[in-house]
Design an enzyme around this catalytic site. Structure first.
Site, PDB file in Angstrom:
ATOM      1  N   ILE A 102      84.136   8.161  66.867  1.00  0.00           N
ATOM      2  CA  ILE A 102      85.233   8.039  67.839  1.00  0.00           C
ATOM      3  C   ILE A 102      86.124   6.858  67.467  1.00  0.00           C
ATOM      4  O   ILE A 102      87.353   6.923  67.578  1.00  0.00           O
ATOM      5  CB  ILE A 102      84.674   7.908  69.277  1.00  0.00           C
ATOM      6  CG1 ILE A 102      83.794   9.129  69.583  1.00  0.00           C
ATOM      7  CG2 ILE A 102      85.801   7.806  70.301  1.00  0.00           C
ATOM      8  CD1 ILE A 102      82.982   9.019  70.854  1.00  0.00           C
ATOM      9  N   LYS A 109      74.369   2.406  79.390  1.00  0.00           N
ATOM     10  CA  LYS A 109      75.763   2.692  79.767  1.00  0.00           C
ATOM     11  C   LYS A 109      75.995   2.328  81.236  1.00  0.00           C
ATOM     12  O   LYS A 109      77.024   1.752  81.602  1.00  0.00           O
ATOM     13  CB  LYS A 109      76.098   4.171  79.517  1.00  0.00           C
ATOM     14  CG  LYS A 109      76.115   4.554  78.043  1.00  0.00           C
ATOM     15  CD  LYS A 109      77.236   3.838  77.293  1.00  0.00           C
ATOM     16  CE  LYS A 109      77.179   4.044  75.800  1.00  0.00           C
ATOM     17  NZ  LYS A 109      78.115   3.204  75.048  1.00  0.00           N
ATOM     18  N   TYR A 165      68.932   4.761  76.689  1.00  0.00           N
ATOM     19  CA  TYR A 165      70.318   4.810  76.201  1.00  0.00           C
ATOM     20  C   TYR A 165      71.275   4.974  77.386  1.00  0.00           C
ATOM     21  O   TYR A 165      72.244   4.222  77.541  1.00  0.00           O
ATOM     22  CB  TYR A 165      70.515   5.982  75.210  1.00  0.00           C
ATOM     23  CG  TYR A 165      71.952   6.442  75.160  1.00  0.00           C
ATOM     24  CD1 TYR A 165      72.900   5.709  74.447  1.00  0.00           C
ATOM     25  CD2 TYR A 165      72.379   7.561  75.889  1.00  0.00           C
ATOM     26  CE1 TYR A 165      74.235   6.089  74.459  1.00  0.00           C
ATOM     27  CE2 TYR A 165      73.705   7.950  75.895  1.00  0.00           C
ATOM     28  CZ  TYR A 165      74.627   7.211  75.184  1.00  0.00           C
ATOM     29  OH  TYR A 165      75.943   7.585  75.212  1.00  0.00           O
ATOM     30  N   SER A 187      79.798   7.012  79.331  1.00  0.00           N
ATOM     31  CA  SER A 187      79.347   8.383  79.089  1.00  0.00           C
ATOM     32  C   SER A 187      79.100   9.108  80.394  1.00  0.00           C
ATOM     33  O   SER A 187      78.708   8.497  81.396  1.00  0.00           O
ATOM     34  CB  SER A 187      78.040   8.315  78.303  1.00  0.00           C
ATOM     35  OG  SER A 187      77.393   9.552  78.330  1.00  0.00           O
ATOM     36  N   PHE A 239      83.268   0.203  71.086  1.00  0.00           N
ATOM     37  CA  PHE A 239      82.516   1.429  70.779  1.00  0.00           C
ATOM     38  C   PHE A 239      81.106   1.126  70.290  1.00  0.00           C
ATOM     39  O   PHE A 239      80.229   1.972  70.405  1.00  0.00           O
ATOM     40  CB  PHE A 239      83.192   2.199  69.632  1.00  0.00           C
ATOM     41  CG  PHE A 239      84.553   2.736  69.930  1.00  0.00           C
ATOM     42  CD1 PHE A 239      84.717   3.844  70.745  1.00  0.00           C
ATOM     43  CD2 PHE A 239      85.685   2.146  69.377  1.00  0.00           C
ATOM     44  CE1 PHE A 239      85.974   4.352  70.999  1.00  0.00           C
ATOM     45  CE2 PHE A 239      86.943   2.647  69.633  1.00  0.00           C
ATOM     46  CZ  PHE A 239      87.094   3.751  70.443  1.00  0.00           C
ATOM     47  N   ASN A 253      78.838  -2.924  61.934  1.00  0.00           N
ATOM     48  CA  ASN A 253      77.727  -3.348  61.062  1.00  0.00           C
ATOM     49  C   ASN A 253      77.334  -2.234  60.088  1.00  0.00           C
ATOM     50  O   ASN A 253      76.375  -2.379  59.333  1.00  0.00           O
ATOM     51  CB  ASN A 253      76.514  -3.814  61.887  1.00  0.00           C
ATOM     52  CG  ASN A 253      75.916  -2.683  62.709  1.00  0.00           C
ATOM     53  OD1 ASN A 253      76.370  -1.545  62.649  1.00  0.00           O
ATOM     54  ND2 ASN A 253      74.890  -3.001  63.486  1.00  0.00           N
TER      55      ASN A 253
HETATM   56  C1  UD1 Z   1      73.925  13.618  75.871  1.00  0.00           C
HETATM   57  C2  UD1 Z   1      74.679  13.057  77.021  1.00  0.00           C
HETATM   58  C3  UD1 Z   1      75.874  12.274  76.550  1.00  0.00           C
HETATM   59  C4  UD1 Z   1      75.416  11.185  75.627  1.00  0.00           C
HETATM   60  C5  UD1 Z   1      74.639  11.791  74.496  1.00  0.00           C
HETATM   61  C6  UD1 Z   1      74.051  10.656  73.701  1.00  0.00           C
HETATM   62  C7  UD1 Z   1      74.558  14.334  79.049  1.00  0.00           C
HETATM   63  C8  UD1 Z   1      75.083  15.470  79.830  1.00  0.00           C
HETATM   64  N1  UD1 Z   1      75.129  14.130  77.879  1.00  0.00           N
HETATM   65  O1  UD1 Z   1      74.714  14.561  75.225  1.00  0.00           O
HETATM   66  O2  UD1 Z   1      76.516  11.681  77.632  1.00  0.00           O
HETATM   67  O3  UD1 Z   1      76.490  10.462  75.131  1.00  0.00           O
HETATM   68  O4  UD1 Z   1      73.561  12.587  74.994  1.00  0.00           O
HETATM   69  O5  UD1 Z   1      73.120  11.066  72.792  1.00  0.00           O
HETATM   70  O6  UD1 Z   1      73.655  13.620  79.443  1.00  0.00           O
HETATM   71  N2  UD1 Z   1      71.533  21.542  71.742  1.00  0.00           N
HETATM   72  C9  UD1 Z   1      70.839  22.583  71.152  1.00  0.00           C
HETATM   73  N3  UD1 Z   1      70.398  22.436  69.876  1.00  0.00           N
HETATM   74  C10 UD1 Z   1      70.620  21.292  69.146  1.00  0.00           C
HETATM   75  C11 UD1 Z   1      71.341  20.226  69.752  1.00  0.00           C
HETATM   76  C12 UD1 Z   1      71.785  20.368  71.062  1.00  0.00           C
HETATM   77  O7  UD1 Z   1      70.611  23.625  71.775  1.00  0.00           O
HETATM   78  O8  UD1 Z   1      70.184  21.224  67.993  1.00  0.00           O
HETATM   79  C13 UD1 Z   1      72.025  21.693  73.115  1.00  0.00           C
HETATM   80  C14 UD1 Z   1      71.493  20.649  74.084  1.00  0.00           C
HETATM   81  O9  UD1 Z   1      70.270  21.052  74.603  1.00  0.00           O
HETATM   82  C15 UD1 Z   1      72.621  20.587  75.103  1.00  0.00           C
HETATM   83  C16 UD1 Z   1      73.874  20.881  74.273  1.00  0.00           C
HETATM   84  O10 UD1 Z   1      73.409  21.504  73.087  1.00  0.00           O
HETATM   85  O11 UD1 Z   1      72.469  21.618  76.034  1.00  0.00           O
HETATM   86  C17 UD1 Z   1      74.637  19.615  73.903  1.00  0.00           C
HETATM   87  O12 UD1 Z   1      73.712  18.691  73.344  1.00  0.00           O
HETATM   88  P1  UD1 Z   1      74.181  17.369  72.604  1.00  0.00           P
HETATM   89  O13 UD1 Z   1      75.250  17.695  71.624  1.00  0.00           O
HETATM   90  O14 UD1 Z   1      72.929  16.709  72.109  1.00  0.00           O
HETATM   91  O15 UD1 Z   1      74.863  16.501  73.729  1.00  0.00           O
HETATM   92  P2  UD1 Z   1      74.332  16.079  75.198  1.00  0.00           P
HETATM   93  O16 UD1 Z   1      72.861  16.213  75.299  1.00  0.00           O
HETATM   94  O17 UD1 Z   1      75.153  16.801  76.190  1.00  0.00           O
END
Ligand code: UD1
Length: 343
Positions: free
Chosen positions: A13, A155, A151, A126, A82, A33
């Site tokens: 970002i 925030k 984590y 976040s 950030f 870093n």
């Molecule tokens: C989460 C937090 C976000 C934070 C981030 C930090 C929430 C809603 N979001 O992101 O604020 O900054 O963590 O790490 O709390 N998924 C799969 N397969 C994968 C990876 C992800 O199915 O291999 C799914 C996850 O289960 C989720 C979606 O994709 O439903 C998005 O996941 P991801 O990209 O990891 O982001 P968040 O979990 O939403």
């Protein structure tokens, strides 16, 4: 020229924000870093804007390093912060690493800003602070929910620290931006999300699977309350997110913020399921994804998407790019990284 310090400015970002700030006439100084990014981001920023921002390799959680940076520049009036660790899973295993890095860095920055007589902070927060909200879309009025990971807790605590600081010191002004799920890359494919190690997020996992680095994508859970059973998030383009930082900083520099501490949601204002993202990616790139459904991932919320009307009203911000733009630019960046087909 208005100068701004970007901590974590070589990251995903941060680098996109550097581009938009330079394009808007800011002088950008980056401190990083390089724990989760590389110096190559500077080439990308320079190739896009024609300007190479000043770069200092330093750790925001080491006071002496930050103090020398501030001294060298005669202080900063504006900071976009950030730099932070962001792995939910790692934070559960190593909570102190997260509290130490994310909280200490922020405290040092505030102390140094105060020492110089005050200034502006735009803070990377976040949507994780909302947990699973009771009402969707979620607005800034929604209460904090107990956060599932250290984590996420960093925030929330950071927001508290900033709010308390502003209450005690009128010379510090803050805008905290609560990001939903930023994805995509710069349309030039010069900068994007660099993954060191295994991807944490959905989109890099998708692009790495599509390009053949990973065998298959695992979709975590299809028994959620959603049209296809997979979890819902609010995905939006990182360039739109970067532009929001410029608007937030302009607002602080021009002293337009109403209270000293403001919070804005940033997202597309629309939820998509994991399967919808997979299908949209396949459609826009023409690449078939190998995936399997597995069990839910611990700590995941079921569904969350943003009410962005406050950012629209106060910052004049809304997303300009579509989900398809974001998916295609993420794919073009992956291909560029792997040297396939060029830009
Ligand atoms: C989460 C937090 C976000 C934070 C981030 C930090 C929430 C809603 N979001 O992101 O604020 O900054 O963590 O790490 O709390 N998924 C799969 N397969 C994968 C990876 C992800 O199915 O291999 C799914 C996850 O289960 C989720 C979606 O994709 O439903 C998005 O996941 P991801 O990209 O990891 O982001 P968040 O979990 O939403």
């Amino acid at each position: 020229m208005k100068k701004v310090l970007l901590t974590g400015g070589t990251g995903f970002i941060g680098s996109h924000t550097a581009v938009e700030l330079i394009n808007s006439g800011y002088q950008v100084v980056i401190v990083d870093n390089l724990s989760n990014s590389t110096i190559d981001s500077l080439d990308g920023i320079e190739n896009i804007t024609g300007v190479r921002p000043e770069f200092v390799k330093a750790d925001c959680s080491v006071f002496s390093e930050m103090e020398s940076l501030f001294e060298k520049h005669g202080g900063f009036n504006s900071i976009i912060h950030f730099a932070a660790l962001k792995s939910v899973v790692e934070s559960v295993e190593k909570p102190l690493k997260y509290y130490n890095n994310n909280i200490i860095s922020l405290i040092y920055l505030i102390q140094l800003l105060q020492k110089g007589g005050g200034g502006n902070i735009v803070f990377s927060s976040s949507c994780t602070v909302y947990g699973q909200p009771e009402k969707l879309p979620v607005s800034e009025e929604s209460p904090y929910q107990p956060v599932a990971s250290p984590y996420g807790n960093t925030k929330k605590i950071s927001e508290d620290i900033l709010r308390d600081t502003v209450n005690s010191n009128k010379s510090i002004k803050v805008v905290a931006l609560r990001y939903f799920n930023p994805i995509g890359a710069h349309p030039s494919a010069e900068i994007g999300e660099l993954i060191i190690g295994k991807p944490l997020y959905l989109l890099p996992y998708i692009t790495q699977t599509a390009i053949g680095i990973r065998d298959k994508l695992q979709i975590f859970g299809n028994d959620y309350d959603s049209p296809d059973g997979t979890a819902i998030r609010d995905y939006f383009h990182v360039v739109d997110l970067a532009k929001a930082h410029v608007l937030a900083l302009d607002r602080l520099v021009e002293k337009k913020n109403k209270s000293g501490f403001e919070v804005f949601n940033l997202g597309a204002g629309k939820g998509s399921t994991v399967l919808e993202i997979v299908k949209a990616f396949e459609k826009v790139t023409g690449v078939k994804l190998n995936y399997e459904i597995v069990g839910r991932r611990a700590g995941d919320v079921e569904q969350v998407w943003a009410d962005t009307s406050l950012a629209q009203k106060e910052l004049g911000w809304q997303t300009e790019s579509t989900l398809e733009d974001a998916l295609l630019t993420a794919w073009n960046w992956e291909k560029r990284l792997r040297g396939k087909e060029g830009k």
